[in-house]
Scaffold this active site. Sequence first.
Site, mmCIF file in Angstrom:
data_model
loop_
_atom_site.group_PDB
_atom_site.id
_atom_site.type_symbol
_atom_site.label_atom_id
_atom_site.label_comp_id
_atom_site.label_asym_id
_atom_site.label_seq_id
_atom_site.Cartn_x
_atom_site.Cartn_y
_atom_site.Cartn_z
ATOM 1 N N ASP A 1 -6.711 -5.239 1.862
ATOM 2 C CA ASP A 1 -6.330 -5.293 3.279
ATOM 3 C C ASP A 1 -4.835 -5.523 3.429
ATOM 4 O OD1 ASP A 1 -9.027 -5.162 3.528
ATOM 5 O OD2 ASP A 1 -9.307 -7.160 4.366
ATOM 6 N N LYS B 1 -3.549 -16.887 15.300
ATOM 7 C CA LYS B 1 -3.734 -15.668 14.500
ATOM 8 C C LYS B 1 -3.948 -14.423 15.362
ATOM 9 C CE LYS B 1 -6.466 -13.522 10.846
ATOM 10 N NZ LYS B 1 -7.532 -13.645 9.841
ATOM 11 N N ASP C 1 -6.582 -0.481 8.394
ATOM 12 C CA ASP C 1 -5.636 -1.069 7.425
ATOM 13 C C ASP C 1 -6.375 -1.788 6.305
ATOM 14 O OD1 ASP C 1 -6.619 -3.155 8.905
ATOM 15 O OD2 ASP C 1 -4.722 -4.226 9.061
#
Length: 723
Positions: A424, A499, A656
């Site tokens: 990732d 986050k 991603d």
Amino acid sequence: MPLSRRIHKFLEKTKKNKVDKKNDDERDKFNAEIKEQEKLRKKVTDLIKKQKLPAVRQIVKGQDDTKPWGQDAKAKVGSHLIELLMQTAYIQPPADQLADCPPDVRPAFVHSLRTVVKENKKTGRRYGVIECDPLVRKGLERTARHMVIPYMPMLVPPVKWTGYDRGAYLFLPSYIMRTHGVKQQREAVKRTSRKQLEPVFEALDTLGCTKWRVNKRVLNVVDRIWTSGGHLADLVDRKDVPLPEKPDSEDEALLRKWKWKVRSVKKENRERHSLRCDVELKLAVARKIKDEEGFYYPHNLDFRGRAYPMHPYLNHLGSDLCRGILEFAEGRPLGKSGLRWLKIHLANLYAGGVDKLSHEGRLAFTENHLDDIFDSADRPLEGKRWWLKAEDPFQCLAVCINLTEALRTSSPETFVSHTPVHQDGSCNGLQHYAALGRDKLGAASVNLVVGEKPADVYSGIAARVLDIIRRDAQKDPAVFPDALHAKVLVNQVDRKLVKQTVMTSVYGVTYIGARDQIKRRLKERGVLTDDKEIFGASCYAAKTTLTALGEMFQAARAIMNWLGECAKIIASENQPVRWTTPLGLPVVQPYRVLGRHLIKTSLQVLTLQRETEKVMVKRQRTAFPPNFVHSLDGSHMMMTAVACKKAGLTFAGVHDSYWTHASDVDKMNRILREKFVKLYEIPILENLLESFQQSFPTLCFPPLPERGDFDLRDVLESPYFFN
């Protein structure tokens, strides 16, 4: 109209075509027509027997004189069919529920008009609602596993893409792009030459040819949890929350509180119902294909060029549940490298900060928990349930089972593994901005350079936010009102709080979006209970987080602002923003002002939305930076997919996150880094500005933002760029 119905209609027409014969000329003409149609009918029948469907389709298409229905006709016919259903469909409770009462026969569906008032608005809008009887709903829930889902995974490799609507499924309508009726985008893709789109076709074909199968051991555990009521491993509880009892009091404050709780519980139950339906659909697909040797997911694109499986329910882009149930159909021996990566992968899935350790630290974590791993594999629900504490529990369980089987063989390195291992990106949007801006500071923050352990941008921002909050907490609340919020938040700021805001900052998150994200995190923790206090603290935390982001990623902010300014200039001319991705895919932003179109039907007046010729200037501006970066990460993924296929690797991509066999992770890591460098060696921003200037020669665009001196080739040696 389906081909089978059109063939039937054509054959019936040739059988029954009779006309009044007014004179000899008409009779001769009629007889000639009949002979011609008899020949065609015989030809079609013979071709059907020989199973030559393309030829049949061509003949029928030439003889089909029907015209497609317009939007108005579809709406009127559809409404009338619903009306006929309501007039004829009735339901009656089972006999054992009736006792000695007379039969309770009632309509299965009811139409009504409701006024819905949104929050903070005085007036509402009226909507037509079709409600089904609770008995019908329960019956649908029971039979969900037997429902027909058209776009299922394929049992044979998908048809290769050769055009806008040519590829993927054998018979179901398939389009290379999900344009949602946006005519300009659809036409742009159709006008683009096949040669220019060849890299995109090749990438989608590569993704579609990855063969999958169901992990039966994990599915069995999921079924056991679901049968016993759910509420484990992030599965929704199958029971509703009971409604609170009405207080035996006339106190208005108590009654208001009770009404608020009732609304809250009803909302929770609606959400649970929706999640239960979602789980049932996923499990229905898994049960249907669990005994297949393998299946495939045809892929297509969204308008930005990101690839998605066309089957919507059980796919590897889905939740942890989906990913835990799926594995590669083709297995490969682990080898020494694969065994190492399988252990690292297990630590990544367990997370809880473990995924931020160095690779050696993650290996040590797995080695120290071998007993827990074996227990999870042997007794997933009866044992210590260590796997349930993981951030991705079902994927963690799948790897526990796989690793246990490997380590118990006489030669773990020769064990054949089917488990996909992910690599990732580290806050991938910021990685793309750092590469675009050649930003050294940003590159170091998101692992584009060598480091002993992965840099954690979320922890970096959290630390910066905490510094600001600690300073503010010392201030006088009378002079600085946010000091009260700062004191409350001092012990709440961590990477988890910020986050989501950091992750979405590069995709255009607004202050309101950031506030709502942080508000959800604070509510989950339950430390603050007063809604007003939570709201105030969220506003302050969002403002502080966005300030910290602006300080740490100035280069990214400069590029985002430049992209936004260019979009604003173009949209001010009532033109959508257009660009071409590095792989040759044309992109047209779809945001236009929507108009209303009224259609009077037998049920009610329907209000349908239609695009107008006027573009939404603000939306074109705010959406362009994130859409542009998404088109770049989509290009990187597709470039990597094609290169992996040529290198003999099995590959799957989730934006991603890149997947392959454990034994091939080192090869994939090298390829994805090389393709990232190759992508950004292209003068992407220069090409974009040049295309704008060519399309709008009379407009003046701002100069490109200044860029740093980061050396892109450093990415090739960075172990934690994707990890």
